[in-house]
Design a protein around this motif. Sequence first.
Motif, mmCIF file in Angstrom:
data_model
loop_
_atom_site.group_PDB
_atom_site.id
_atom_site.type_symbol
_atom_site.label_atom_id
_atom_site.label_comp_id
_atom_site.label_asym_id
_atom_site.label_seq_id
_atom_site.Cartn_x
_atom_site.Cartn_y
_atom_site.Cartn_z
ATOM 1 N N ASP A 26 0.849 -1.188 0.000
ATOM 2 C CA ASP A 26 0.000 0.000 0.000
ATOM 3 C C ASP A 26 0.889 1.244 0.000
ATOM 4 N N VAL A 27 0.493 2.229 -0.819
ATOM 5 C CA VAL A 27 1.305 3.438 -0.961
ATOM 6 C C VAL A 27 0.401 4.652 -0.959
ATOM 7 N N ASP A 33 3.064 18.275 -5.844
ATOM 8 C CA ASP A 33 1.834 18.207 -6.635
ATOM 9 C C ASP A 33 1.601 16.854 -7.303
ATOM 10 N N VAL A 34 2.334 15.843 -6.893
ATOM 11 C CA VAL A 34 2.109 14.483 -7.383
ATOM 12 C C VAL A 34 1.471 13.706 -6.238
ATOM 13 N N LYS A 35 0.220 13.308 -6.457
ATOM 14 C CA LYS A 35 -0.510 12.557 -5.438
ATOM 15 C C LYS A 35 -0.793 11.159 -5.957
ATOM 16 N N ILE A 36 -0.295 10.176 -5.226
ATOM 17 C CA ILE A 36 -0.464 8.786 -5.636
ATOM 18 C C ILE A 36 -0.890 7.976 -4.425
ATOM 19 N N SER A 37 -1.927 7.196 -4.609
ATOM 20 C CA SER A 37 -2.308 6.272 -3.551
ATOM 21 C C SER A 37 -2.846 5.009 -4.199
ATOM 22 N N GLY A 38 -2.526 3.894 -3.569
ATOM 23 C CA GLY A 38 -2.984 2.617 -4.098
ATOM 24 C C GLY A 38 -2.681 1.497 -3.131
ATOM 25 N N GLN A 39 -3.279 0.362 -3.422
ATOM 26 C CA GLN A 39 -3.103 -0.798 -2.553
ATOM 27 C C GLN A 39 -2.203 -1.825 -3.228
ATOM 28 N N GLN A 40 -1.640 -2.691 -2.404
ATOM 29 C CA GLN A 40 -0.746 -3.737 -2.889
ATOM 30 C C GLN A 40 -1.411 -4.495 -4.035
ATOM 31 N N GLY A 41 -0.655 -4.720 -5.108
ATOM 32 C CA GLY A 41 -1.152 -5.449 -6.261
ATOM 33 C C GLY A 41 -1.835 -4.578 -7.298
ATOM 34 N N GLU A 42 -2.153 -3.360 -6.928
ATOM 35 C CA GLU A 42 -2.828 -2.447 -7.856
ATOM 36 C C GLU A 42 -1.839 -1.968 -8.923
ATOM 37 N N ILE A 43 -2.344 -1.831 -10.132
ATOM 38 C CA ILE A 43 -1.528 -1.336 -11.244
ATOM 39 C C ILE A 43 -1.928 0.105 -11.519
ATOM 40 N N LEU A 44 -0.949 0.992 -11.466
ATOM 41 C CA LEU A 44 -1.194 2.418 -11.667
ATOM 42 C C LEU A 44 -0.369 2.945 -12.831
ATOM 43 N N ASN A 45 -0.898 3.916 -13.529
ATOM 44 C CA ASN A 45 -0.122 4.674 -14.508
ATOM 45 C C ASN A 45 0.336 5.943 -13.816
ATOM 46 N N TRP A 49 9.379 8.849 -13.461
ATOM 47 C CA TRP A 49 10.341 9.134 -12.390
ATOM 48 C C TRP A 49 9.826 8.650 -11.038
ATOM 49 N N VAL A 50 8.532 8.750 -10.788
ATOM 50 C CA VAL A 50 7.965 8.283 -9.523
ATOM 51 C C VAL A 50 8.019 6.756 -9.485
ATOM 52 N N GLY A 51 7.677 6.123 -10.602
ATOM 53 C CA GLY A 51 7.747 4.665 -10.681
ATOM 54 C C GLY A 51 9.149 4.157 -10.424
#
Length: 172
Positions: A26-27, A33-45, A49-51
């Motif tokens: 989980d992140v 100004d970069v906001k990212i949130s997601g759960q383990q296993g989730e695939i995000l675009n 550079w953040v990736g």
Amino acid sequence: MEIDTIEKVHSIGYRLKEAKTTLNQDVKIDVADVKISGQQGEILNIPQWVGKVLADNNLAGLDAPDMITELKQALSKEKMVGEYQLSTLDSHFYIKLKEVMKDLNRDDYDHVESIMLELFRMRRGKLVKLADSIKLNSDLYNKLTVEEAVFYKSIYDNSVEFEKQIKGERNE
């Protein structure tokens, strides 16, 4: 602009492009100004550079293209299209390849570098021939990397200027 400056600008631009990233846990991030949130296993675009930062810290897996396979395919295509044609390369091809090469061990690096230089020399020869004869058009531009487009324009402009020097000015 010098080629180093152009490459740095395009390298930054490439890192701002989105990349597919699979979260290992989980992140929740809110930085610059970069906001990212997601759960383990989730695939995000998310921005490349953040990736990369997440992947370097084992927080995510970055879905990066297999650039070594792409390099080998590009060389093969370049050989097939012939002496006066160019195959299409992604505009950030060399930028992405150099990123991947940073993480290779010495032997692998040397091997990949030799393939890259073979492709580079082949394309450079074709670019010089083409730039001496035709102005850069959109079809050709779409086949070039950012570095090659700058090189092409330089060769073309120098060729035109050289021709003017040889022909001289016509008195009317």
